[in-house]
Motif scaffolding. Structure first.
Motif, PDB file in Angstrom:
ATOM      1  N   ALA A   1       0.838  -1.202   0.000  1.00 30.45           N
ATOM      2  CA  ALA A   1       0.000   0.000   0.000  1.00 30.45           C
ATOM      3  C   ALA A   1       0.873   1.252   0.000  1.00 30.45           C
ATOM      4  O   ALA A   1       0.562   2.253  -0.665  1.00 30.45           O
ATOM      5  CB  ALA A   1      -0.936   0.002   1.199  1.00 30.45           C
ATOM      6  N   ARG A   2       1.995   1.189   0.718  1.00 26.12           N
ATOM      7  CA  ARG A   2       2.934   2.314   0.687  1.00 26.12           C
ATOM      8  C   ARG A   2       3.508   2.489  -0.721  1.00 26.12           C
ATOM      9  O   ARG A   2       3.728   3.615  -1.185  1.00 26.12           O
ATOM     10  CB  ARG A   2       4.075   2.068   1.670  1.00 26.12           C
ATOM     11  N   GLY A   3       3.754   1.365  -1.406  1.00 28.77           N
ATOM     12  CA  GLY A   3       4.255   1.437  -2.767  1.00 28.77           C
ATOM     13  C   GLY A   3       3.286   2.143  -3.692  1.00 28.77           C
ATOM     14  O   GLY A   3       3.684   2.975  -4.526  1.00 28.77           O
ATOM     15  N   LEU A   4       1.991   1.827  -3.579  1.00 26.81           N
ATOM     16  CA  LEU A   4       0.994   2.508  -4.402  1.00 26.81           C
ATOM     17  C   LEU A   4       0.919   3.986  -4.049  1.00 26.81           C
ATOM     18  O   LEU A   4       0.811   4.845  -4.945  1.00 26.81           O
ATOM     19  CB  LEU A   4      -0.377   1.849  -4.221  1.00 26.81           C
ATOM     20  N   ASN A   5       0.997   4.283  -2.756  1.00 25.05           N
ATOM     21  CA  ASN A   5       0.947   5.687  -2.344  1.00 25.05           C
ATOM     22  C   ASN A   5       2.089   6.493  -2.937  1.00 25.05           C
ATOM     23  O   ASN A   5       1.932   7.676  -3.276  1.00 25.05           O
ATOM     24  CB  ASN A   5       0.974   5.790  -0.822  1.00 25.05           C
TER      25      ASN A   5
END
Length: 270
Positions: free
Chosen positions: A229-233
């Protein structure tokens, strides 16, 4: 059980019976260092500030001498992924088997079990940082005080720093003295252990004796979803969007995680 009650979000102390274990004596650890590849060994000066930029300098000693002379070498050393050596893999598995069911009941499959051994001189400092694993730090010799900060609070580790870390950036965090009041000091001595939640910022100060600690870690479905999710953010932020931070357990980050994995699968991200 204390662990089951507090896992995965609440720091807490535990006990163990490894103080006299033959695999965790200094000579055994020096021999272990000789069996590990160089990528699995890190050692440097121990007289460090809480916050550092980049990797600290070395003392000029070999890793074997650093370990054997830890009482006087003013050093900090870590032996990473000790499970590469069969005897240490068996020790790690035995310890994690004791809490396997409690882990999987809350955060899903126990993934990527790893072990790390820290050997530190008196008063050495491990600077302010975070780690992506669920972690139990077992104190074998000496004592230390870990100061932990709330996981997921952008005051202590900004969202952009999380996103950079998950794309290959450093785990060290920028320290400011005005953060100190938000930390909780937890002291452990030989025979005690401390649970550290995923990505909880922390720093460590050794006591007046040399120290040996064993860190047993694992990942979970939840921790990988938080990371992805951090990667998508990070992608969204590059597009000019200010995304909401992933939720802490038990909130799910599955939607963002699956979207990021899909983008990675088609080659949009590496």
């Amino acid at each position: 059980m204390q662990f089951a009650k507090n896992y995965p979000e609440t720091p807490h102390k535990l006990t163990h019976n490894l103080r006299q274990h033959e695999l965790l004596a200094l000579d055994a650890l020096a021999a272990l260092a000789g069996k590990l590849p160089s990528r699995s060994i890190e050692y440097n000066r121990g007289d460090l500030p809480i916050g550092v930029e980049g990797k600290p300098g070395t003392t000029g000693l070999s890793i074997e001498d650093t370990i054997r002379q830890v009482a006087t070498s003013n050093s900090w050393a870590v032996l990473k992924n000790i499970e590469q050596v069969p005897a240490y893999e068996a020790l790690l598995r035995r310890l994690l088997d004791e809490i396997h069911d409690e882990i999987e009941a809350k955060t899903g499959a126990m993934l990527r079990p790893q072990g790390f051994i820290f050997i530190s001189s008196p008063d050495a400092v491990t600077p302010y940082h975070f780690d992506p694993e669920h972690n139990i730090l077992l104190q074998i010799k000496g004592g230390k005080t870990m100061t932990q900060f709330p996981a997921g609070d952008a005051k202590y580790a900004p969202d952009e720093v999380h996103e950079t870390y998950h794309s290959g950036g450093a785990r060290e965090l920028v320290w400011s003295d005005n953060l100190a009041t938000g930390g909780t000091e937890i002291a452990i001595t030989a025979g005690e252990a401390l649970f550290v939640p995923v990505m909880a910022p922390h720093f460590v100060r050794n006591g007046p004796e040399s120290s040996i600690s064993l860190s047993i870690t694992w990942r979970s479905d939840w921790s990988f979803e938080e990371a992805d999710a951090r990667g998508l953010n990070r992608i969204l932020r590059k597009l000019g969007i200010d995304p909401a931070a992933p939720g802490r357990w038990p909130r799910s980050n599955r939607g963002k995680a699956y979207a990021y994995r899909a983008l990675r699968k088609v080659g949009f991200v590496s």
